[in-house]
Design an enzyme around this catalytic site. Structure first.
Site, PDB file in Angstrom:
ATOM      1  N   ASP A   1       0.858  -1.189   0.000  1.00  0.00           N
ATOM      2  CA  ASP A   1       0.000   0.000   0.000  1.00  0.00           C
ATOM      3  C   ASP A   1       0.895   1.240   0.000  1.00  0.00           C
ATOM      4  O   ASP A   1       2.119   1.144   0.026  1.00  0.00           O
ATOM      5  CB  ASP A   1      -0.986  -0.042   1.176  1.00  0.00           C
ATOM      6  CG  ASP A   1      -0.301  -0.014   2.525  1.00  0.00           C
ATOM      7  OD1 ASP A   1       0.919   0.231   2.579  1.00  0.00           O
ATOM      8  OD2 ASP A   1      -0.991  -0.242   3.534  1.00  0.00           O
ATOM      9  N   SER A   2       0.275   2.405  -0.033  1.00  0.00           N
ATOM     10  CA  SER A   2       1.053   3.642  -0.193  1.00  0.00           C
ATOM     11  C   SER A   2       1.545   4.189   1.133  1.00  0.00           C
ATOM     12  O   SER A   2       2.385   5.085   1.165  1.00  0.00           O
ATOM     13  CB  SER A   2       0.176   4.705  -0.850  1.00  0.00           C
ATOM     14  OG  SER A   2      -0.831   5.127   0.076  1.00  0.00           O
ATOM     15  N   GLY A   3       0.998   3.683   2.224  1.00  0.00           N
ATOM     16  CA  GLY A   3       1.318   4.227   3.543  1.00  0.00           C
ATOM     17  C   GLY A   3       0.307   5.247   4.024  1.00  0.00           C
ATOM     18  O   GLY A   3       0.224   5.535   5.219  1.00  0.00           O
ATOM     19  N   GLY A   4      -0.458   5.795   3.093  1.00  0.00           N
ATOM     20  CA  GLY A   4      -1.361   6.890   3.446  1.00  0.00           C
ATOM     21  C   GLY A   4      -2.426   6.498   4.456  1.00  0.00           C
ATOM     22  O   GLY A   4      -2.673   7.218   5.419  1.00  0.00           O
ATOM     23  N   PHE A   5      -3.052   5.345   4.257  1.00  0.00           N
ATOM     24  CA  PHE A   5      -4.150   4.940   5.132  1.00  0.00           C
ATOM     25  C   PHE A   5      -3.684   4.869   6.578  1.00  0.00           C
ATOM     26  O   PHE A   5      -4.362   5.341   7.495  1.00  0.00           O
ATOM     27  CB  PHE A   5      -4.717   3.593   4.669  1.00  0.00           C
ATOM     28  CG  PHE A   5      -5.872   3.113   5.497  1.00  0.00           C
ATOM     29  CD1 PHE A   5      -7.157   3.608   5.280  1.00  0.00           C
ATOM     30  CD2 PHE A   5      -5.694   2.182   6.505  1.00  0.00           C
ATOM     31  CE1 PHE A   5      -8.230   3.175   6.048  1.00  0.00           C
ATOM     32  CE2 PHE A   5      -6.760   1.746   7.279  1.00  0.00           C
ATOM     33  CZ  PHE A   5      -8.022   2.245   7.050  1.00  0.00           C
TER      34      PHE A   5
ATOM     35  N   ASP B   1      -2.931   8.294  -1.437  1.00  0.00           N
ATOM     36  CA  ASP B   1      -4.254   8.932  -1.510  1.00  0.00           C
ATOM     37  C   ASP B   1      -4.655   9.394  -0.121  1.00  0.00           C
ATOM     38  O   ASP B   1      -3.973   9.103   0.857  1.00  0.00           O
ATOM     39  CB  ASP B   1      -5.311   7.970  -2.087  1.00  0.00           C
ATOM     40  CG  ASP B   1      -5.508   6.751  -1.194  1.00  0.00           C
ATOM     41  OD1 ASP B   1      -4.618   6.438  -0.372  1.00  0.00           O
ATOM     42  OD2 ASP B   1      -6.547   6.083  -1.325  1.00  0.00           O
TER      43      ASP B   1
ATOM     44  N   GLN C   1     -11.446   7.404  -5.270  1.00  0.00           N
ATOM     45  CA  GLN C   1     -12.026   7.907  -4.029  1.00  0.00           C
ATOM     46  C   GLN C   1     -13.364   8.584  -4.352  1.00  0.00           C
ATOM     47  O   GLN C   1     -13.861   8.462  -5.470  1.00  0.00           O
ATOM     48  CB  GLN C   1     -11.054   8.874  -3.335  1.00  0.00           C
ATOM     49  CG  GLN C   1      -9.833   8.173  -2.724  1.00  0.00           C
ATOM     50  CD  GLN C   1     -10.183   7.326  -1.494  1.00  0.00           C
ATOM     51  OE1 GLN C   1     -11.332   7.281  -1.028  1.00  0.00           O
ATOM     52  NE2 GLN C   1      -9.174   6.618  -0.962  1.00  0.00           N
TER      53      GLN C   1
ATOM     54  N   GLY D   1     -11.324   3.823   0.226  1.00  0.00           N
ATOM     55  CA  GLY D   1     -12.257   4.586   1.057  1.00  0.00           C
ATOM     56  C   GLY D   1     -13.517   3.834   1.418  1.00  0.00           C
ATOM     57  O   GLY D   1     -14.489   4.427   1.867  1.00  0.00           O
TER      58      GLY D   1
ATOM     59  N   ASP E   1      -7.879  -7.421  -0.084  1.00  0.00           N
ATOM     60  CA  ASP E   1      -7.026  -7.645   1.085  1.00  0.00           C
ATOM     61  C   ASP E   1      -7.872  -7.332   2.302  1.00  0.00           C
ATOM     62  O   ASP E   1      -8.794  -6.507   2.229  1.00  0.00           O
ATOM     63  CB  ASP E   1      -5.810  -6.715   1.088  1.00  0.00           C
ATOM     64  CG  ASP E   1      -6.177  -5.336   1.589  1.00  0.00           C
ATOM     65  OD1 ASP E   1      -5.955  -5.060   2.787  1.00  0.00           O
ATOM     66  OD2 ASP E   1      -6.703  -4.525   0.800  1.00  0.00           O
TER      67      ASP E   1
END
Lengths: 376, 376
Positions: free
Chosen positions: B93-97, B147, B191, B218, B268
């Site tokens: 993942d991007s790390g953002g969440f 995101d 999103q 989201g 996931d």
């Protein structure tokens, strides 16, 4: 379930012995190390993984199992072997040691011990007869007599009192065991603290009663290694050569080498499993503390020549990471590595005794520990 | 490392799709479920055990890995595949969440996010470019754009602002990814919260930028299942048929059936692993809570017909005991059972789609869940 319990001495080298235990659940080559399966599981490992380390026997804790899930329940579910899916040999302790270390002791007298469970405070009675009954319900291949184990140092009078009580319980345990399923074994436990005369008296009296094997109890309770080794040297000559000897709760790899040299056949200890859960690996190069930051960028495995895949395949950097972030897999891998190391050490000792080269083997092992890890 | 990333659609059944992802680390049959390997390990399982469940791809968490042990360190140790001994496909993942859910957020603006690590309070900056760089250092086969993910419900203006910001970051992620190692893939993330127009606008704009695959983000953030399914139905028609579709963070076995029916290819979720650590087993008969006392004397396995040995071989009574006494082996066995169940479910869906019988398959599965365990 097949054979009756027996012990055959196959080779000796000085005082060191190599033999074979036969149990209703398979053979166990000695000297043997028994991983601890306290609550019907060796912590973190499926039974196949325990077996894959080379272990042929595990230890179950009567105290824990009688409280949860209960001996009668395990019996109804087919016994401990079936319950925990370990079809190989099992030795159970008597419960006494943990009653005295974990429970709130209410009363200890000639009859037995009454204690409050450390889990829910329930009042429970454990007598020599009930301990044997529980171990029978569990289906242990080797049962242990109930004894009283003191912390050292202790006054001589107190050590003697506990030793005499343990002897009286030994007799009652032996009688209670007479109805046990054919083929199972009962071991007596030599007590007497760090007093030579009491140890010898305890051992002689137990031999007079007659057991399938003899344990040396009351050690690894805080005394110096020299006291432990001296006690082994005092007790072993009193014990019959044709019976297995079990040093309870010991020890470090070095303890095992020293005790085997002095004629001990069986061991159990929490060190490989507990230390594995705390980031310490036992290896040919001595113990390695994976918590240490020096491993953070080390791509080497713990031991490229190990017989254990987990020691060969994972980098020290990865193990360090798992330990640092407290991931279960770190505990699992290091527990596996440690039990496998202990089993390898025992296998090496057995082969060395059979070849008449135990001293050379032990010296070589110690040299490698002292040299440390020079593979880098 | 072999093939470049590609996706082939092999069969459709209504809106449901069966396909094959090719990655530099092997093929992944879709619909696919990706177990979560947050800290470079699927909690409690060695990589071989994860693979044995049928998993062909796992998810790694950029946020956790960038903090410990660090992306540059993992790169120096050969990348995430080598580090965690998972030679198969990895999506990161991007790390953002997790920045937004775990860290103390200091600042979120057009440039990126600045946060304090939840571990040591260190100040860290994460931009779309840095996220792509980290995922490149990890060596992810599939990287995700950075995101901004909001919790629902949220005001429309706030949802639109976050969606527009995510789009701007999508463009920057795409540009940053141009220097990525050949064959790796980058997915954009749709999103727009629970607003149809915003979702469609987001999806169209992402398709215009052009990604190797499209995620629906989201969701699974507290909204009713109906909102999630409606959103999938709104977004899927806008996405190109020839690209994989990934529903992030979803879900229950029922969610998977419903989302696959609506054209989703990848999933996931923490449920099989987290619930496994908390005593819950996913089975053909629906979820079974092993903490419940009714299992205490039940000698039956979870599912005698399971393809998973752990579900066939251990009694419910034993699993109950392990869960009750909080033994690691309980978490290990149930995590294995649950991932295997999810993989079996995906395998069943793939076969059903290929056979043109997805609806019948889904109905049968749900009937069995509703009927519960009637094997006793």
């Amino acid at each position: 379930m097949s054979d009756r319990f027996s012990f055959r001495l196959l080779a000796t080298d000085g005082t060191a012995r190599q033999g074979m235990l036969q149990t209703p659940h398979g053979a166990v080559a000695t000297p043997a190390f028994m991983p601890i399966g306290t609550q019907a599981t060796v912590k973190g490992l499926a039974p196949d993984a325990v077996r894959a380390t080379g272990a042929e026997i595990v230890l179950g804790n009567t105290y824990h199992l009688m409280l949860r899930p209960g001996a009668e329940r395990i019996a109804a579910l087919g016994g401990l072997h079936t319950f925990m899916r370990w079809p190989h040999a099992i030795l159970t302790d008597s419960g006494g040691f943990q009653v005295m270390s974990l429970a709130t002791l209410r009363k200890l007298d000639a009859k037995g011990v009454t204690f409050r469970s450390h889990i829910d405070g329930a009042l429970v009675e454990l007598t020599p007869e009930r301990s044997i009954e529980i171990q029978g319900l569990l289906g242990a291949d080797i049962a242990m007599q109930l004894d009283e184990c003191l912390k050292l140092p202790a006054p001589r009078a107190e050590i003697e009192r506990a030793m005499r009580l343990s002897l009286a319980w030994a007799e009652r345990s032996r009688r209670a065991f007479e109805g046990a399923a054919a083929g199972r074994a009962l071991f007596g436990i030599v007590q007497g603290g760090d007093d030579r005369d009491l140890r010898v008296a305890s051992a002689r009296a137990l031999v007079d009663i007659g057991f399938d094997g003899y344990a040396i109890g009351g050690l690894a309770v805080g005394e110096p290694q020299a006291v432990m080794l001296r006690t082994i040297e005092e007790v072993v000559p009193v014990l019959p050569a044709e019976r297995p000897r079990y040093l309870m709760g010991v020890g470090t790899p070095e303890d095992l080498l020293e005790a085997v040299a002095r004629g001990v056949d069986m061991f159990d200890c929490v060190l490989p499993t507990r230390n594995g859960r705390h980031g310490l690996a036992f290896t040919r190069f001595g113990p390695i503390n994976l918590k240490n930051a020096r491993h953070a960028e080390d791509s080497r495995p713990l031991d490229a020549q190990s017989s254990c895949a987990e020691a060969r395949d994972y980098s020290r950097a990865y193990l360090h990471h798992l330990v640092r972030v407290n991931e279960m897999l770190g505990a699992i891998l290091l527990t596996t590595v440690n039990i496998a190391y202990y089993q390898d050490l025992m296998r090496g000792m057995r082969a060395a005794i059979a070849a008449g080269q135990f001293q050379e083997f032990a010296s070589g092992i110690k040299q490698q520990w002292d040299a440390g890890d020079t593979t880098g």
